[in-house]
Enzyme design. Structure first.
Site, mmCIF file in Angstrom:
data_model
loop_
_atom_site.group_PDB
_atom_site.id
_atom_site.type_symbol
_atom_site.label_atom_id
_atom_site.label_comp_id
_atom_site.label_asym_id
_atom_site.label_seq_id
_atom_site.Cartn_x
_atom_site.Cartn_y
_atom_site.Cartn_z
ATOM 1 C CG PHE A 1 60.849 22.546 33.690
ATOM 2 C CD1 PHE A 1 61.770 21.527 33.867
ATOM 3 C CD2 PHE A 1 59.703 22.560 34.483
ATOM 4 C CE1 PHE A 1 61.552 20.531 34.825
ATOM 5 C CE2 PHE A 1 59.478 21.566 35.432
ATOM 6 C CZ PHE A 1 60.417 20.553 35.607
ATOM 7 C CG ASP A 2 65.142 26.613 28.082
ATOM 8 O OD1 ASP A 2 64.351 27.416 27.547
ATOM 9 O OD2 ASP A 2 66.123 26.125 27.474
ATOM 10 N N GLY A 3 62.395 25.562 27.712
ATOM 11 C CA GLY A 3 61.677 24.710 26.774
ATOM 12 C C GLY A 3 62.586 23.811 25.956
#
Length: 312
Positions: A178-180
């Site tokens: 996941f990206d943030g």
């Protein structure tokens, strides 16, 4: 409007309870490579496309971008049931398709050919097929159509746009990256960054350090994944999750880590890239799927053969 949906139950697969399962809906173009067929549909129309699909119904479609992800999800189910045969907290896969049931035979045959445990095939003649996601209890929707994805996100369903690409099939366990900001978290800091630059964003993060970041569009999916992850000890888990964010660890990492802790979301590894390209680290991780809101990051992932999904 229910008559617009025709659902084929796969009797070869044990049906899951949608109230406890992590239901993932994938479109046919996300799970199989239908680019040639889609081109035919756009150029020659629906009738020609249907004729072609019926004529080739026994020829398996090649795997698409989300194919390895779905295979890895099946592996997780297998491992969960090995440790507890009565477990109901499982992945449940359904295919959502704009094909008619007649042209959908090839889709069903392809899934059978590869041994994919898809519980339902939903053939929808309505243009906006996402209206059926909530009724099936869908927690994640993967599509190759941007409008579909935007509609699903508007309906409050975690969703991402899959780009067709050649992908290497990574080995198990299931690895999800996941990206943030604007993916796991809200885009509040991104907005400050756009308006006030990096220094403004850093000051904002320091001031807000004790307050968890808002929820992003994929938080609900990540939380359910984390719940399944907790069924296993660190060593033997068939699920590994990663955070790969453009944030710097020194200035903007603390609030992100505190937020994950506050949510009770277990992440196996976190990489604070400080704006550096994500491709090299993704090539090391070899995830089954990578979620990001930046198209440049998606491109970087595609360049190293990593299956990617854009959260618009």
């Amino acid at each position: 409007m229910a008559e617009l949906e025709s659902t084929v139950i796969n009797t070869n697969v044990k049906q899951k309870d949608p109230s406890t399962a992590l239901v993932i809906a994938v479109t046919t173009r996300a799970i199989f490579n239908l680019e040639e067929e889609h081109k035919l549909y756009l150029e020659k129309g629906k009738e020609e496309y249907t004729r072609h699909q019926q004529a080739t119904q026994d020829k398996p479609l090649p795997p698409g971008t989300a194919f390895a992800f779905i295979q890895a999800v099946q592996y997780v189910n297998k491992k969960i049931l090995e440790s507890n045969p009565a477990e109901r907290d499982l992945f449940d896969i359904l295919v959502l398709s704009n094909n008619s049931p007649e042209s959908g035979v090839r889709i069903i045959n392809s899934a059978k050919h590869y041994g994919l445990e898809i519980s339902k095939f939903c053939f929808v003649s309505d243009e906006d097929s996402t209206q059926y996601l909530k009724s099936h209890g869908v927690k994640l929707f993967l599509s190759a159509d941007r409008t579909d994805v935007c509609n699903a996100l508007r309906r409050g369903v975690s969703a991402a746009l899959v780009f067709q690409q050649e992908v290497q099939a990574p080995s198990t366990p299931l690895r999800v990256v996941f990206d943030g900001d604007a993916v796991l978290f809200s885009d509040e800091t991104d907005q400050i960054f756009q308006e006030q630059g990096l220094e403004g964003a850093v000051q904002y993060e320091r001031a807000m350090e004790a307050i968890p970041i808002g929820e992003g569009p994929l938080k609900a999916f990540a939380m359910h994944l984390g719940k399944m992850r907790k069924k296993f000890g660190q060593g033997e888990s068939p699920i590994r999750t990663y955070l790969v964010t453009a944030r710097s660890g020194r200035d903007m990492g603390v609030r992100a880590i505190k937020t994950l802790r506050e949510w009770g979301l277990p992440i196996d590894e976190a990489f604070f890239m400080d704006g550096a390209p994500k491709g090299p680290i993704l090539a090391q991780i070899q995830p089954h799927i990578f979620f990001d809101d930046g198209l440049h990051n998606i491109q970087g992932a595609q360049n190293v053969g990593v299956p990617s999904a854009w959260v618009p």
